[in-house]
Design a protein around this motif. Structure first.
Motif, PDB file in Angstrom:
ATOM      1  N   THR A   1      25.876  18.078 112.273  1.00 21.08           N
ATOM      2  CA  THR A   1      24.649  17.325 112.508  1.00 21.08           C
ATOM      3  C   THR A   1      23.457  18.252 112.295  1.00 21.08           C
ATOM      4  O   THR A   1      23.588  19.472 112.367  1.00 21.08           O
ATOM      5  N   ALA A   2      22.315  17.656 112.026  1.00 15.81           N
ATOM      6  CA  ALA A   2      21.090  18.433 111.855  1.00 15.81           C
ATOM      7  C   ALA A   2      20.087  18.010 112.916  1.00 15.81           C
ATOM      8  O   ALA A   2      19.961  16.831 113.230  1.00 15.81           O
ATOM      9  N   THR A   3      19.406  18.996 113.473  1.00 10.80           N
ATOM     10  CA  THR A   3      18.381  18.726 114.480  1.00 10.80           C
ATOM     11  C   THR A   3      17.118  19.465 114.092  1.00 10.80           C
ATOM     12  O   THR A   3      17.157  20.464 113.384  1.00 10.80           O
TER      13      THR A   3
ATOM     14  N   ASP B   1       8.792  24.438 115.774  1.00 12.30           N
ATOM     15  CA  ASP B   1       8.558  24.965 114.429  1.00 12.30           C
ATOM     16  C   ASP B   1       8.703  23.923 113.319  1.00 12.30           C
ATOM     17  O   ASP B   1       8.368  24.197 112.173  1.00 12.30           O
ATOM     18  N   GLY B   2       9.200  22.739 113.622  1.00 14.33           N
ATOM     19  CA  GLY B   2       9.335  21.690 112.618  1.00 14.33           C
ATOM     20  C   GLY B   2      10.389  21.968 111.566  1.00 14.33           C
ATOM     21  O   GLY B   2      10.463  21.277 110.562  1.00 14.33           O
ATOM     22  N   ARG B   3      11.219  22.966 111.765  1.00 13.21           N
ATOM     23  CA  ARG B   3      12.271  23.316 110.810  1.00 13.21           C
ATOM     24  C   ARG B   3      13.581  22.690 111.263  1.00 13.21           C
ATOM     25  O   ARG B   3      13.744  22.288 112.411  1.00 13.21           O
ATOM     26  N   TRP B   4      14.546  22.633 110.350  1.00 14.21           N
ATOM     27  CA  TRP B   4      15.836  21.989 110.616  1.00 14.21           C
ATOM     28  C   TRP B   4      16.928  23.016 110.861  1.00 14.21           C
ATOM     29  O   TRP B   4      16.942  24.086 110.248  1.00 14.21           O
ATOM     30  N   TYR B   5      17.848  22.665 111.742  1.00 12.88           N
ATOM     31  CA  TYR B   5      18.975  23.517 112.109  1.00 12.88           C
ATOM     32  C   TYR B   5      20.236  22.671 112.102  1.00 12.88           C
ATOM     33  O   TYR B   5      20.187  21.492 112.435  1.00 12.88           O
ATOM     34  N   TYR B   6      21.374  23.273 111.729  1.00 12.76           N
ATOM     35  CA  TYR B   6      22.624  22.512 111.813  1.00 12.76           C
ATOM     36  C   TYR B   6      23.437  22.958 113.010  1.00 12.76           C
ATOM     37  O   TYR B   6      23.319  24.089 113.479  1.00 12.76           O
ATOM     38  N   VAL B   7      24.246  22.036 113.480  1.00 12.42           N
ATOM     39  CA  VAL B   7      25.168  22.285 114.584  1.00 12.42           C
ATOM     40  C   VAL B   7      26.524  21.740 114.170  1.00 12.42           C
ATOM     41  O   VAL B   7      26.627  20.596 113.729  1.00 12.42           O
TER      42      VAL B   7
ATOM     43  N   LYS C   1      23.012  26.362 117.229  1.00 13.50           N
ATOM     44  CA  LYS C   1      22.112  25.902 116.175  1.00 13.50           C
ATOM     45  C   LYS C   1      21.959  27.033 115.177  1.00 13.50           C
ATOM     46  O   LYS C   1      21.741  28.182 115.558  1.00 13.50           O
ATOM     47  N   VAL C   2      22.081  26.704 113.887  1.00 11.80           N
ATOM     48  CA  VAL C   2      21.968  27.702 112.827  1.00 11.80           C
ATOM     49  C   VAL C   2      20.874  27.268 111.869  1.00 11.80           C
ATOM     50  O   VAL C   2      20.824  26.119 111.452  1.00 11.80           O
ATOM     51  N   GLY C   3      20.017  28.176 111.508  1.00  7.98           N
ATOM     52  CA  GLY C   3      18.932  27.852 110.599  1.00  7.98           C
ATOM     53  C   GLY C   3      17.871  28.914 110.689  1.00  7.98           C
ATOM     54  O   GLY C   3      18.142  30.018 111.155  1.00  7.98           O
ATOM     55  N   PRO C   4      16.693  28.643 110.287  1.00  6.07           N
ATOM     56  CA  PRO C   4      16.120  27.335 109.946  1.00  6.07           C
ATOM     57  C   PRO C   4      16.256  26.986 108.463  1.00  6.07           C
ATOM     58  O   PRO C   4      16.459  27.851 107.625  1.00  6.07           O
ATOM     59  N   TYR C   5      16.133  25.703 108.192  1.00  4.77           N
ATOM     60  CA  TYR C   5      16.126  25.159 106.837  1.00  4.77           C
ATOM     61  C   TYR C   5      14.900  24.269 106.694  1.00  4.77           C
ATOM     62  O   TYR C   5      14.402  23.727 107.679  1.00  4.77           O
TER      63      TYR C   5
ATOM     64  N   ILE D   1      22.277  20.152 106.663  1.00  4.41           N
ATOM     65  CA  ILE D   1      23.604  19.527 106.670  1.00  4.41           C
ATOM     66  C   ILE D   1      24.484  20.133 105.580  1.00  4.41           C
ATOM     67  O   ILE D   1      25.662  20.428 105.812  1.00  4.41           O
ATOM     68  N   ALA D   2      23.939  20.352 104.392  1.00  2.16           N
ATOM     69  CA  ALA D   2      24.715  20.939 103.303  1.00  2.16           C
ATOM     70  C   ALA D   2      25.214  22.331 103.680  1.00  2.16           C
ATOM     71  O   ALA D   2      26.366  22.680 103.422  1.00  2.16           O
ATOM     72  N   ALA D   3      24.360  23.128 104.313  1.00  2.51           N
ATOM     73  CA  ALA D   3      24.759  24.475 104.732  1.00  2.51           C
ATOM     74  C   ALA D   3      25.850  24.413 105.791  1.00  2.51           C
ATOM     75  O   ALA D   3      26.812  25.194 105.765  1.00  2.51           O
ATOM     76  N   GLY D   4      25.720  23.481 106.723  1.00  2.00           N
ATOM     77  CA  GLY D   4      26.738  23.329 107.759  1.00  2.00           C
ATOM     78  C   GLY D   4      28.070  22.883 107.187  1.00  2.00           C
ATOM     79  O   GLY D   4      29.129  23.381 107.577  1.00  2.00           O
TER      80      GLY D   4
END
Length: 57
Positions: A10-12, A17-23, A33-37, A44-47
Motif C-alpha cells: 500500500t502507499a501512504t 512533506d506531501g511525499r509518498w511512502y510504501y508499506v 514506511k519506505v520512501g519518499p517517492y 507502489i511500484a517500488a514496494g
C-alpha cells in the motif's frame, strides 16, 4: 502443507512533506514506511519490486 503469506503493498502520504511512502503488509502485520517517492504509483511500484525481490531470495 504450508500456506503462502497474505501480502500486499500500500502507499501512504505523509502530511508533513506531501511525499509518498510504501508499506508492505504480511499476514496483517505492517512493515516500515519506505520512501519518499514523488507519486503514489512510484511508491507502489517500488514496494512491489521489493516484494518480488524478496520472493526470489
Amino acid at each position: 502443507m504450508t500456506s503462502e503469506p497474505n501480502t500486499k503493498v500500500t502507499a501512504t502520504q505523509k502530511n508533513d512533506d506531501g511525499r509518498w511512502y510504501y508499506v508492505i503488509t504480511v499476514d496483517q502485520e505492517e512493515g516500515n514506511k519506505v520512501g519518499p517517492y514523488d507519486t503514489k504509483e512510484e511508491a507502489i511500484a517500488a514496494g512491489e519490486q521489493k516484494l518480488a525481490g524478496n520472493a526470489n531470495a
